[in-house]
Design an enzyme around this catalytic site. Structure first.
Site, PDB file in Angstrom:
ATOM      1  N   ASP A  90       0.853  -1.191   0.000  1.00  0.00           N
ATOM      2  CA  ASP A  90       0.000   0.000   0.000  1.00  0.00           C
ATOM      3  C   ASP A  90       0.893   1.247   0.000  1.00  0.00           C
ATOM      4  OD1 ASP A  90      -2.390   1.430   0.182  1.00  0.00           O
ATOM      5  OD2 ASP A  90      -2.365   1.417   2.380  1.00  0.00           O
ATOM      6  N   HIS A  91       0.674   2.143  -0.961  1.00  0.00           N
ATOM      7  CA  HIS A  91       1.465   3.385  -1.084  1.00  0.00           C
ATOM      8  C   HIS A  91       2.960   3.125  -1.256  1.00  0.00           C
ATOM      9  CE1 HIS A  91      -1.877   6.114  -0.432  1.00  0.00           C
ATOM     10  NE2 HIS A  91      -2.279   5.332   0.554  1.00  0.00           N
ATOM     11  N   ASP A 143       2.795   4.782  -5.492  1.00  0.00           N
ATOM     12  CA  ASP A 143       2.141   6.076  -5.290  1.00  0.00           C
ATOM     13  C   ASP A 143       3.107   7.191  -5.663  1.00  0.00           C
ATOM     14  OD1 ASP A 143       0.859   8.323  -4.563  1.00  0.00           O
ATOM     15  OD2 ASP A 143       0.536   7.775  -2.461  1.00  0.00           O
ATOM     16  N   GLU A 186      -1.855   5.996  -8.607  1.00  0.00           N
ATOM     17  CA  GLU A 186      -2.806   7.057  -8.202  1.00  0.00           C
ATOM     18  C   GLU A 186      -2.638   8.247  -9.131  1.00  0.00           C
ATOM     19  OE1 GLU A 186      -3.248   7.639  -3.973  1.00  0.00           O
ATOM     20  OE2 GLU A 186      -3.387   9.826  -4.218  1.00  0.00           O
ATOM     21  N   HIS A 198      -9.106   5.674  -1.923  1.00  0.00           N
ATOM     22  CA  HIS A 198      -8.303   5.672  -0.693  1.00  0.00           C
ATOM     23  C   HIS A 198      -9.001   6.550   0.331  1.00  0.00           C
ATOM     24  CE1 HIS A 198      -4.403   3.650  -1.527  1.00  0.00           C
ATOM     25  NE2 HIS A 198      -4.932   3.657  -2.733  1.00  0.00           N
ATOM     26  N   GLY A 199      -8.554   6.443   1.585  1.00  0.00           N
ATOM     27  CA  GLY A 199      -9.189   7.258   2.613  1.00  0.00           C
ATOM     28  C   GLY A 199     -10.614   6.807   2.832  1.00  0.00           C
ATOM     29  N   GLY A 200     -10.796   5.489   3.019  1.00  0.00           N
ATOM     30  CA  GLY A 200     -12.143   4.941   3.134  1.00  0.00           C
ATOM     31  C   GLY A 200     -12.873   5.355   4.399  1.00  0.00           C
ATOM     32  N   THR A 201     -12.155   5.686   5.455  1.00  0.00           N
ATOM     33  CA  THR A 201     -12.816   5.983   6.736  1.00  0.00           C
ATOM     34  C   THR A 201     -13.583   7.303   6.685  1.00  0.00           C
ATOM     35  OG1 THR A 201     -11.060   4.845   7.908  1.00  0.00           O
ATOM     36  CG2 THR A 201     -12.374   6.397   9.205  1.00  0.00           C
TER      37      THR A 201
HETATM   38  P1  13P Z   1      -8.224   5.674   5.969  1.00  0.00           P
HETATM   39  O1  13P Z   1      -7.205   5.507   7.050  1.00  0.00           O
HETATM   40  O2  13P Z   1      -8.717   7.077   5.850  1.00  0.00           O
HETATM   41  O3  13P Z   1      -9.344   4.695   6.089  1.00  0.00           O
HETATM   42  O4  13P Z   1      -7.470   5.377   4.588  1.00  0.00           O
HETATM   43  C1  13P Z   1      -6.745   4.196   4.451  1.00  0.00           C
HETATM   44  C2  13P Z   1      -6.022   4.155   3.151  1.00  0.00           C
HETATM   45  O5  13P Z   1      -6.352   4.831   2.208  1.00  0.00           O
HETATM   46  C3  13P Z   1      -4.876   3.219   3.047  1.00  0.00           C
HETATM   47  O6  13P Z   1      -4.307   3.234   1.780  1.00  0.00           O
END
Ligand code: 13P
Length: 289
Positions: free
Chosen positions: A82-83, A104, A134, A208-211
């Site tokens: 990831d990244h 990334d 990305e 990304h940034g699912g939260t």
């Molecule tokens: P969040 O921490 O906002 O859920 O994003 C996780 C993420 O995008 C990992 O690549």
């Protein structure tokens, strides 16, 4: 079903209208919680390993643990960088048996993002790994009002076809008002942009940034064309809260606190596998694979 590249699963998710999560894991208790969630949910999934973990002294041992546990699963699951920051890191991930990688280079200018991504595609193809890049830049939730919420870093739909043609990536992360970590203010997602990009491409798109969204917002994002959702901050919050509760119990032990971490992962992952529509997709698709 052994450890697999997630690409065919993502293509299926795109065609069928659900999303596969990438949940970040950093140590074995979280891995065990996620394994248990996948068994109960019969869902395909990605074990996301953040690039920072590849700099830790225990990465070889952790990767071996992950491979061993994921290989025991009966659902298709991937271990994914990831990244990823550079070619060396991608090489290490591939050597460690990761089945998918993200490079990334989204902070770089367009042509440099293409060049760096191409190098990774050339390397990772030899390993049969799936590759994510990305385009546009997903910023941080604590800078949301100045960045993502102000439409900065958004993916330019006019550049997408050229980027895909020149790089050949398998799936693409886009920026449309999403942000990593907690949002400073209400998320302002441009779902028209997601739909516009989806209509231009034939590969799966990634958020990304699912939260930080409501369950209904996730469903809308998926309907608009997102097929992979990266989720971590919510897991961190849920696990931390539960571990603090476990630590405050009379006679608390480290075993109880570590169980709380595993349980928080299991519960939270089960919830989002259901919301994203991935639950049940592993059992119903063995014919199609
Ligand atoms: P969040 O921490 O906002 O859920 O994003 C996780 C993420 O995008 C990992 O690549």
């Amino acid at each position: 079903m052994p450890l697999v590249s997630i690409v065919p699963e993502l293509i299926r998710a795109r065609n069928m209208g659900y999303a596969i999560p990438s949940f970040n894991v950093f140590e074995p208790h979280a891995v065990d919680g996620l394994i248990s969630a996948l068994q109960k949910s019969a869902a395909p999934c990605i074990f996301g390993v953040y690039s920072g973990c590849l700099k830790e002294a225990n990465i070889r041992a952790f990767a071996a643990y992950l491979r061993e546990r994921v290989n025991q699963l009966e659902v298709p699951a991937s271990i994914m960088l990831d990244h990823g920051e550079n070619l060396e890191q991608v090489q290490l991930a591939l050597d460690l048996g990761f089945t998918d990688v993200m490079i990334d280079a989204s902070r770089l200018p367009f042509e440099e993002n293409i060049a760096k991504t191409r190098e990774v595609v050339q390397l990772a193809r030899h390993y049969g790994a799936g590759i994510e890049a990305e385009l546009g830049h997903v910023g941080l939730g604590d800078q949301y009002n100045q960045f993502g919420g102000a439409r900065k870093g958004f993916t330019d739909p006019r550049l997408v076809a050229e980027f895909l043609e020149k790089t050949g990536v398998d799936f693409l992360a886009i920026a449309f008002g999403n942000a990593h970590g907690e949002y400073q203010s209400e998320p302002r997602l441009d779902l028209d942009l997601v739909r516009e990009v989806r209509d231009k491409v034939s590969i799966p798109l990634v958020m990304h940034g699912g939260t930080g969204l409501t369950d209904d917002q996730y469903r809308e994002v998926i309907r608009a064309g997102i097929s992979k959702i990266n989720y971590f901050t919510g897991l961190n919050k849920a696990a931390t809260a539960r571990m603090i509760r476990a630590a405050a119990e009379p006679g608390a032990t480290m075993f109880g606190i570590l169980s709380a971490l595993r349980e928080a992962y299991e519960e939270t992952c089960i919830h989002y596998l259901e919301v994203f529509g991935a639950a049940g997709q592993a059992s119903s698709t063995s014919q199609a694979r």
